[in-house]
Design an enzyme around this catalytic site. Structure first.
Site, mmCIF file in Angstrom:
data_model
loop_
_atom_site.group_PDB
_atom_site.id
_atom_site.type_symbol
_atom_site.label_atom_id
_atom_site.label_comp_id
_atom_site.label_asym_id
_atom_site.label_seq_id
_atom_site.Cartn_x
_atom_site.Cartn_y
_atom_site.Cartn_z
ATOM 1 N N GLY A 2 0.861 -1.119 0.187
ATOM 2 C CA GLY A 2 -0.305 0.009 -0.296
ATOM 3 C C GLY A 2 1.035 1.396 0.095
ATOM 4 C CB SER B 264 4.606 -0.948 0.320
ATOM 5 O OG SER B 264 3.846 -1.270 1.324
ATOM 6 C CG ASP C 260 -6.867 0.331 3.628
ATOM 7 O OD1 ASP C 260 -7.720 -0.686 4.118
ATOM 8 O OD2 ASP C 260 -5.839 1.109 4.023
ATOM 9 N N GLY D 152 -27.015 -4.140 1.220
ATOM 10 C CA GLY D 152 -28.652 -3.438 1.593
ATOM 11 C C GLY D 152 -28.295 -2.367 2.970
ATOM 12 C CD GLU E 88 -31.110 -0.643 6.643
ATOM 13 O OE1 GLU E 88 -30.454 -0.973 7.131
ATOM 14 O OE2 GLU E 88 -31.816 -0.886 5.571
HETATM 15 O O1 F6P Z 1 -3.950 -1.013 4.925
HETATM 16 C C1 F6P Z 1 -4.778 -1.993 5.254
HETATM 17 C C2 F6P Z 1 -5.358 -2.078 6.613
HETATM 18 O O2 F6P Z 1 -5.667 -3.174 6.852
HETATM 19 C C3 F6P Z 1 -6.219 -0.675 7.514
HETATM 20 O O3 F6P Z 1 -7.284 -1.534 6.501
HETATM 21 C C4 F6P Z 1 -5.846 -1.085 8.425
HETATM 22 O O4 F6P Z 1 -6.060 0.331 9.092
HETATM 23 C C5 F6P Z 1 -4.386 -1.747 8.885
HETATM 24 O O5 F6P Z 1 -3.983 -1.826 7.811
HETATM 25 C C6 F6P Z 1 -4.130 -1.967 10.607
HETATM 26 O O6 F6P Z 1 -2.906 -2.909 10.596
HETATM 27 P P1 F6P Z 1 -2.829 -3.927 10.796
HETATM 28 O O7 F6P Z 1 -3.011 -5.004 10.549
HETATM 29 O O8 F6P Z 1 -1.018 -2.768 11.520
HETATM 30 O O9 F6P Z 1 -3.269 -3.401 12.482
#
Ligand code: F6P
Length: 328
Positions: A105, A108, A131, A189, A191
């Protein structure tokens, strides 16, 4: 430009389903092109510690269907230091690695960008994160699987929510991005979705309650993005607010947590990862450096690291309208 004959590949940051499919594609495509592949374990941490071994086509057999990452991953503190990156470069040289493919991500790809700037080593990034927050690619590896996982969980929670006439606040991952929340809400679905990209969080909750959704339904589900603003946010925060402000409602909270990151990658993620892995090798062959390879409008695109990382990827307003209209 020096000739490439060996590439390194690593996964870094949070694991995402489909990373193995990407490692497999990078490995096989590179070997198909006559290159050697060195697998770097535990992300940049393994690069600093020289945790590196050569991969063959067999090394990635039977991995396309597996979640997580066979290369392991880490969030490396050592690599954040100048000395750590110097050591990383020494290890790249010692292993005769001419170019690096980084699957991960935001953080990285930022690491790859710094390494490329400091040591002039060609780096290609592949977007690997649930994400979906990298600019320039329609989706990231792992996002579709996580979305489906969330949808299945919400479907199950709906059964119990309806049986008890309850409001559920379900917190999903996404760091600072609301893609998982918004699209899982549409798919299941729900709300309402409370996401960081749409007005203020407080408005979104007030709007949901003002619409009186619960009066006409047996249950309500609000998907809350984990993103925190000004110390507020998250499913617990909203549930507490509703309990306090509307005590007539029976409220429950579910935080889906890391189960969103595991599991077999969806077909869509496997195909995306396979295409991107092959495209990464083609990018290096074409002389591309320091770009993230993505897919936009079904075409392979090269996005400079600083754009992919720094530019905000917007959530289509149409998705917000769709959810609002369909949740009446
Ligand atoms: O970036 C991926 C992610 O899963 C995010 O959605 C989340 O905030 C974070 O990593 C959680 O990180 P860790 O696994 O270090 O708790």
């Amino acid at each position: 430009m020096s000739k490439i004959s060996t590439i390194g590949v690593l996964t870094s940051g949070g694991d995402a389903p489909g990373m193995n499919a990407a490692i497999r594609a990078v490995t096989r495509s590179a070997i198909y092109s006559g290159w050697k592949v060195k697998a770097i374990y535990r992300g940049y941490e393994g690069l600093v510690k020289n945790d590196i071994k050569e991969f063959t086509t067999e090394s990635v057999s039977g991995t396309i269907q597996r979640g997580g990452t066979i290369l392991k991953t880490a969030r490396s503190k050592a690599f954040l230091t100048v000395e750590g990156r110097k050591q990383a470069f020494e290890n790249l040289k010692a292993n005769e690695i001419d170019a690096l493919v980084v699957i991960g991500g935001n953080g990285s790809l930022a690491g790859a960008q710094v390494l490329a700037q400091e040591y002039d080593i060609p780096c290609i990034g592949l977007p690997g994160t649930i994400d979906n927050d990298l600019y320039g690619t329609d989706t990231t590896i792992g996002y579709d699987t996580a979305l489906n996982t969330i949808m299945e969980c919400v479907d199950k929670i709906r059964d119990t929510a309806t049986s008890h006439n309850r409001i559920f606040f379900i917190e999903v991952m996404g760091r600072d991005a609301g893609f998982l929340a918004q699209n899982s809400a549409i798919a299941a679905g729900a709300e309402c979705a409370i996401i960081p990209e749409d007005s203020t969080d407080a408005d979104q909750l007030a709007d949901f309650v003002a619409r009186g959704v619960r009066k006409s339904k047996n249950s309500s589900i609000v998907i809350v993005s984990e993103s925190q603003k000004d110390g507020t946010g998250g499913a617990m925060y909203y549930a507490d607010r509703v309990r306090h402000e509307y005590p007539e409602y029976d409220v429950r909270v579910t935080i889906l947590g890391h189960l969103q990151r595991g599991g077999r990658p969806s077909a869509s993620d496997r195909i995306l990862a396979s295409r991107l892995g092959v495209a990464a090798i083609e990018a290096l062959q074409d002389g591309q450096r320091n770009v993230m390879v993505g897919i936009a409008n079904n075409q392979v695109v090269y996005v400079p690291f600083n754009k992919a990382i720094k530019k905000d990827k917007p959530i289509d307003k149409e998705l917000i309208t769709v959810l609002n209209e369909l949740s009446i």
